[in-house]
Design a protein around this motif. Structure first.
Motif, PDB file in Angstrom:
ATOM      1  N   ILE A  30       0.279  11.121   1.652  1.00  0.00           N
ATOM      2  CA  ILE A  30      -0.008  10.890   0.234  1.00  0.00           C
ATOM      3  C   ILE A  30      -1.027   9.764   0.050  1.00  0.00           C
ATOM      4  CG2 ILE A  30       1.859   9.283  -0.293  1.00  0.00           C
ATOM      5  CD1 ILE A  30       2.311  11.224  -2.764  1.00  0.00           C
ATOM      6  N   LYS A  31      -2.083  10.076  -0.716  1.00  0.00           N
ATOM      7  CA  LYS A  31      -3.134   9.099  -0.999  1.00  0.00           C
ATOM      8  C   LYS A  31      -3.114   8.656  -2.456  1.00  0.00           C
ATOM      9  CE  LYS A  31      -6.446  10.446   2.525  1.00  0.00           C
ATOM     10  NZ  LYS A  31      -7.831  10.795   2.811  1.00  0.00           N
ATOM     11  N   THR A  32      -2.682   9.550  -3.328  1.00  0.00           N
ATOM     12  CA  THR A  32      -2.704   9.288  -4.758  1.00  0.00           C
ATOM     13  C   THR A  32      -1.419   9.772  -5.414  1.00  0.00           C
ATOM     14  OG1 THR A  32      -5.101   9.620  -4.766  1.00  0.00           O
ATOM     15  CG2 THR A  32      -3.989   9.702  -6.899  1.00  0.00           C
ATOM     16  N   VAL A  33      -0.861   8.929  -6.278  1.00  0.00           N
ATOM     17  CA  VAL A  33       0.276   9.322  -7.093  1.00  0.00           C
ATOM     18  C   VAL A  33      -0.153   9.170  -8.544  1.00  0.00           C
ATOM     19  CG1 VAL A  33       2.663   8.843  -7.757  1.00  0.00           C
ATOM     20  CG2 VAL A  33       1.970   8.608  -5.369  1.00  0.00           C
ATOM     21  N   LEU A  53      -1.738   5.490   0.917  1.00  0.00           N
ATOM     22  CA  LEU A  53      -1.758   5.298  -0.535  1.00  0.00           C
ATOM     23  C   LEU A  53      -2.818   4.256  -0.874  1.00  0.00           C
ATOM     24  CD1 LEU A  53      -0.404   6.043  -3.216  1.00  0.00           C
ATOM     25  CD2 LEU A  53       1.218   4.179  -2.823  1.00  0.00           C
ATOM     26  N   GLY A  54      -3.850   4.665  -1.621  1.00  0.00           N
ATOM     27  CA  GLY A  54      -5.020   3.805  -1.825  1.00  0.00           C
ATOM     28  C   GLY A  54      -5.006   2.925  -3.055  1.00  0.00           C
ATOM     29  N   SER A  55      -4.439   3.426  -4.151  1.00  0.00           N
ATOM     30  CA  SER A  55      -4.396   2.640  -5.376  1.00  0.00           C
ATOM     31  C   SER A  55      -3.257   3.155  -6.248  1.00  0.00           C
ATOM     32  CB  SER A  55      -5.719   2.716  -6.132  1.00  0.00           C
ATOM     33  OG  SER A  55      -5.935   4.023  -6.624  1.00  0.00           O
ATOM     34  N   ILE A  56      -2.809   2.268  -7.140  1.00  0.00           N
ATOM     35  CA  ILE A  56      -1.795   2.677  -8.109  1.00  0.00           C
ATOM     36  C   ILE A  56      -2.210   2.155  -9.481  1.00  0.00           C
ATOM     37  CG2 ILE A  56       0.140   2.831  -6.481  1.00  0.00           C
ATOM     38  CD1 ILE A  56       1.076   0.081  -7.674  1.00  0.00           C
ATOM     39  N   SER A  57      -1.897   2.947 -10.486  1.00  0.00           N
ATOM     40  CA  SER A  57      -2.114   2.536 -11.863  1.00  0.00           C
ATOM     41  C   SER A  57      -0.845   2.903 -12.620  1.00  0.00           C
ATOM     42  CB  SER A  57      -3.329   3.241 -12.463  1.00  0.00           C
ATOM     43  OG  SER A  57      -3.543   2.766 -13.778  1.00  0.00           O
ATOM     44  N   LEU A  58      -0.025   1.873 -12.862  1.00  0.00           N
ATOM     45  CA  LEU A  58       1.262   2.115 -13.502  1.00  0.00           C
ATOM     46  C   LEU A  58       1.103   2.182 -15.011  1.00  0.00           C
ATOM     47  CD1 LEU A  58       3.541  -0.303 -11.444  1.00  0.00           C
ATOM     48  CD2 LEU A  58       3.067   2.122 -11.045  1.00  0.00           C
ATOM     49  N   THR A  77      -5.409  -0.937  -1.975  1.00  0.00           N
ATOM     50  CA  THR A  77      -6.411  -1.963  -2.266  1.00  0.00           C
ATOM     51  C   THR A  77      -6.509  -2.294  -3.749  1.00  0.00           C
ATOM     52  OG1 THR A  77      -8.164  -0.299  -2.402  1.00  0.00           O
ATOM     53  CG2 THR A  77      -7.818  -1.365  -0.251  1.00  0.00           C
ATOM     54  N   SER A  78      -5.871  -1.479  -4.596  1.00  0.00           N
ATOM     55  CA  SER A  78      -5.950  -1.687  -6.031  1.00  0.00           C
ATOM     56  C   SER A  78      -4.605  -1.377  -6.670  1.00  0.00           C
ATOM     57  CB  SER A  78      -7.035  -0.761  -6.612  1.00  0.00           C
ATOM     58  OG  SER A  78      -7.059  -0.838  -8.014  1.00  0.00           O
ATOM     59  N   ALA A  79      -4.162  -2.287  -7.556  1.00  0.00           N
ATOM     60  CA  ALA A  79      -2.884  -2.078  -8.240  1.00  0.00           C
ATOM     61  C   ALA A  79      -2.987  -2.565  -9.680  1.00  0.00           C
ATOM     62  CB  ALA A  79      -1.760  -2.808  -7.516  1.00  0.00           C
TER      63      ALA A  79
END
Length: 185
Positions: A30-33, A53-58, A77-79
């Motif tokens: 998984i790379k993107t959720v 998993l590269g980035s998350i945007s909650l 690398t990005s949250a």
């Protein structure tokens, strides 16, 4: 989420309000959720060791991130933390987030929340946050820029230990500015 699945992108169904403990733990694909707007909680170990998993945007609906939820997500690398109110122990330890904003909605950050995040260079803590937990950013060896608002009244022991910030005995300096807080260790 079954470990044998090889999907690189996962869209969380609208009906899901909580990602249970260890739901995606050690998923190597998984790379993107894509999180839905109904999600309220990400439980303990939910994405632990999801190496790609590269980035998350909650979304703003997420209020709690459990302990070790994103521990050792090497590619993270990005949250974007939305309006989170609680971050569990070691939630983002051993990630590679580069720039971080702690939202004004944060009420509790447990110990070592972002510890050993080697890529982290800059942290902005929004006005409204009152405490920085013990070892929160310890050993973030690239961290050299932190913006701390007047609302912060407590910086717990070793919160910035092992960073590029200047720390002498009981005083913590950011640039040439001495922070005056109730506790510095």
């Amino acid at each position: 989420y079954p470990k044998h699945k090889t999907d690189m992108v996962f869209s969380l169904p609208e009906s899901v309000t909580k990602i249970e403990a260890s739901a995606f733990n050690q998923n190597k694909h998984i790379k993107t959720v894509i999180f839905n707007e109904n999600l309220v909680e990400i439980c303990d170990y939910a994405f632990k060791e999801c190496d790609n998993l590269g980035s998350i945007s909650l979304p703003d609906s997420v209020k709690k991130i459990g302990k070790e939820a994103f521990l050792t997500c090497d590619s993270l690398t990005s949250a974007h933390l939305g309006c989170v109110e609680e971050i569990g122990r070691e939630a983002f330890r051993y990630t590679n987030i580069k720039i971080l904003t702690i939202p004004k909605t944060l009420k509790k950050m447990d110990i070592q929340a972002f510890m050993f995040n080697d890529a982290l260079t800059s942290v902005t803590i929004e006005e409204g946050v009152e405490e920085i937990s013990s070892q929160a950013f310890a050993h973030c060896i690239s961290l050299e820029d932190v913006s701390i608002p007047d609302s912060v009244t407590s910086i717990a022991s070793n919160a910035f230990f092992g960073t590029k910030l200047k720390q002498f005995d009981d005083a913590l300096y950011i640039g040439e500015k001495l922070l005056s807080c109730t506790a510095i260790g």
